[in-house]
Design a protein around this motif. Structure first.
Motif, short mmCIF file in Angstrom:
data_model
loop_
_atom_site.label_atom_id
_atom_site.label_comp_id
_atom_site.label_asym_id
_atom_site.label_seq_id
_atom_site.Cartn_x
_atom_site.Cartn_y
_atom_site.Cartn_z
N SER A 100 69.57 2.14 58.84
CA SER A 100 70.49 2.43 60.02
C SER A 100 70.29 3.49 60.99
CB SER A 100 72.18 2.90 59.77
OG SER A 100 72.46 1.49 59.48
N TYR A 101 69.42 5.20 60.75
CA TYR A 101 69.09 5.18 61.68
C TYR A 101 67.05 4.97 62.72
CZ TYR A 101 71.75 9.74 60.84
OH TYR A 101 72.51 10.35 60.44
N LYS A 102 67.34 3.26 62.16
CA LYS A 102 65.52 3.65 63.01
C LYS A 102 66.32 3.89 64.54
CE LYS A 102 63.15 0.01 60.86
NZ LYS A 102 63.18 -0.31 60.38
N PRO A 103 66.83 3.00 64.55
CA PRO A 103 67.43 2.59 66.23
C PRO A 103 67.20 4.61 67.02
CG PRO A 103 69.35 1.83 65.23
CD PRO A 103 68.21 2.55 64.22
N HIS A 104 67.87 5.53 65.90
CA HIS A 104 67.98 6.61 66.69
C HIS A 104 67.04 7.17 66.12
CE1 HIS A 104 72.38 6.26 66.55
NE2 HIS A 104 72.52 6.31 65.24
N VAL A 105 66.23 7.04 65.38
CA VAL A 105 64.35 7.60 65.52
C VAL A 105 63.70 7.18 66.70
CG1 VAL A 105 62.66 7.77 64.71
CG2 VAL A 105 64.68 7.76 63.28
N LYS A 106 63.97 5.60 66.63
CA LYS A 106 62.90 5.20 67.98
C LYS A 106 63.96 5.97 68.98
CE LYS A 106 61.75 1.10 70.24
NZ LYS A 106 62.63 -0.90 69.87
N GLU A 107 65.10 5.72 69.69
CA GLU A 107 65.47 6.38 71.01
C GLU A 107 65.31 8.12 71.46
OE1 GLU A 107 69.40 7.83 72.93
OE2 GLU A 107 69.39 5.61 71.41
N ALA A 108 64.91 8.36 70.14
CA ALA A 108 64.36 10.45 69.94
C ALA A 108 63.34 10.26 69.92
CB ALA A 108 64.83 11.02 69.11
#
Length: 484
Positions: free
Chosen positions: A92-100
């Protein structure tokens, strides 16, 4: 001067996060060209008490070369299976990591003085983030927060599965001994990490090992002198370079005002005890004992008569995932009259400032769950261990320390407290008493060897030491692989 930025994605568990912070700090201290960003995730069952204070103080001390990015909270996870919660959270955190990371990439081309993003460093359990690195064409590395031996085990079991169709869960409740190439002794199946014996968990661990092979390198929190044979056997043309860069420890003492008030009281009590006379019992940030084990430990301590300092914590409710908490009143779990009978030789506390205690000259032995960070701390301070593993890879760690390295004694190597196993493993008064007596022997071989290894652990980090040299090779490797 080319400035290089590494983005770390640590697992939120306390032991993983703290050692990752120290690893990042080591890189920044070693090379003025290195900049670090840590992406902080939060899991629903992980307490961040004390972590935020530590990260803030580090960020302030690194003069702009070290920063933390707290990622947005994710939606609640409906899964109740402990084996799956963590992996679902990371997905679930992958999109947030990608954005960062995209933000960092944008910044890295914004000016000639901006650091260039040169790699994504993922925790050993965050390998799903390697997909993000590939999408963005950024090199990926693994920070392995356990031993080189456990890394070898993960790679070996993955190869057995993929090349020979051997399923590790078949070894559950088996007396089989495995031919493990990283050890000189046969490895009993009964000490395999719990995850490899549980059908719901084993596939994820096998997949982690597969993903390790896709990276540019693996940093391991250990030092070559401790696991010489393992490193000799980790030579494989399909394994990325492995860099021993430890022991990476948070050795900050309780003088910064962030510790609970009981710390000073404990240290004053230790000041009044003779040198090497106290056995310290502590089972880590997630460790606790059930009522039966508490009773056996209490009886054993009375029988031994050694001075003791016992960090006794209350487990989470039955069947729940969570961290232990202090007892409001330890008398409710201890045998009647125990505290009165041992008042002159012992002290029962809740949370313990472990580093401070192990560093104190009054401490002569350490009864531990054998989490890897705790084992490295005990070696650093030259305090021998009596191991009672609870979960994760701790049974394997005890076997490694007792049978392979002869640096510890066991209380009960196959003891487990893990809801996934759904089976009872008992520990007896006799087993605890024997372990405590052995670890407190003044002239034991284990004590002598731990003292010798303590010196080697410190020398490894000195200029020219094995880990210092390995860290330099790692930094050179990172700069030689800067994306064009």
């Amino acid at each position: 001067m080319v400035k290089a930025e590494l983005v770390f994605v640590p697992s939120p568990g306390y032991g993983h996060l703290v050692s990752t912070v120290e690893m990042a700090k080591l890189l920044v201290d070693r090379d003025p060209r290195v900049f670090i960003t840590l992406l902080i995730m939060k899991l629903p069952y992980v307490s961040h008490s004390g972590i935020d204070d530590r990260t803030r103080s580090l960020a302030n001390s690194m003069a702009g070369r070290f920063q933390f990015v707290h990622l947005p909270d994710i939606d609640p996870i409906s899964e109740t299976n402990p084996s799956k919660i963590r992996d679902l959270c990371f997905e679930s955190y992958k999109p947030h990591v990608k954005e960062a990371i995209i933000e960092r990439l944008t910044r890295s081309v914004s000016g000639p003085d901006s650091p260039r993003l040169v790699g994504l460093v993922v925790d050993m359990f965050c390998t799903t983030m390697i997909d993000v690195a590939k999408e963005l064409r950024v090199p990926s590395y693994v920070f392995f927060t356990s031993s080189a031996a456990f890394l070898g085990l993960m790679l070996h079991l993955q190869r057995l599965q993929d090349e020979h169709g051997i399923d590790s869960t078949e070894f559950r409740d088996s007396d089989t001994e495995l031919d493990f190439p990283n050890f000189t002794n046969p490895l009993p199946a009964k000490v395999l990490p719990t995850a490899y014996l549980v059908k719901e968990a084993a596939p994820a661990y096998i997949e982690h090992a597969r993903r390790f092979r896709e990276t540019k390198g693996i940093f391991v929190n250990t030092f070559a002198e401790l696991e010489t044979h393992v490193f000799e056997s980790l030579v494989d043309n399909i394994i990325p370079p492995v860099y021993p860069v430890g022991p990476i420890l948070n050795l900050a003492r309780s003088t910064d005002g962030t510790r609970p008030s009981n710390g000073s009281e404990v240290m004053k009590w230790l000041d009044d005890q003779p040198q090497s006379s106290v056995v310290f019992l502590c089972f880590g940030s997630r460790g606790s004992l059930d009522a039966d084990a508490v009773r056996e430990f209490a009886t054993a301590l009375e029988r031994c008569g050694h001075r003791f300092l016992w960090s006794l914590r209350q487990p989470p409710p039955e069947g729940k995932v969570g961290t232990p908490r202090d007892y409001a009143n330890p008398k409710e779990i201890l045998p009647e009259g125990f505290l009165d009978r041992t008042v002159k030789i012992g002290k029962v506390i809740g949370w313990a400032p472990q580093v401070d205690i192990l560093a104190h000259p009054a401490v002569g032995g350490f009864v531990s769950h054998c989490g890897w960070n705790s084992m490295l701390e005990s070696i650093w301070f030259g305090v021998p261990i009596a191991g009672l593993p609870l979960h994760a890879e701790q049974q394997f760690n005890v076997f490694n320390m007792v049978e392979e390295l002869d640096l510890a004694v066991e209380i009960k190597m196959e003891y487990r407290r893990d809801v996934r196993m759904k089976s009872e493993t008992m520990v007896t008064t006799e087993e605890v008493e024997r372990g405590i007596r052995r670890v407190m022997e003044v002239d034991s071989e284990q004590r002598k060897k731990v003292k010798e290894m303590s010196k080697k652990s410190r020398k490894a980090l000195d200029e020219g030491g094995s880990s210092c040299s390995s860290l330099r090779h790692l930094i050179d490797h990172i700069f030689n692989n800067i994306p064009q």
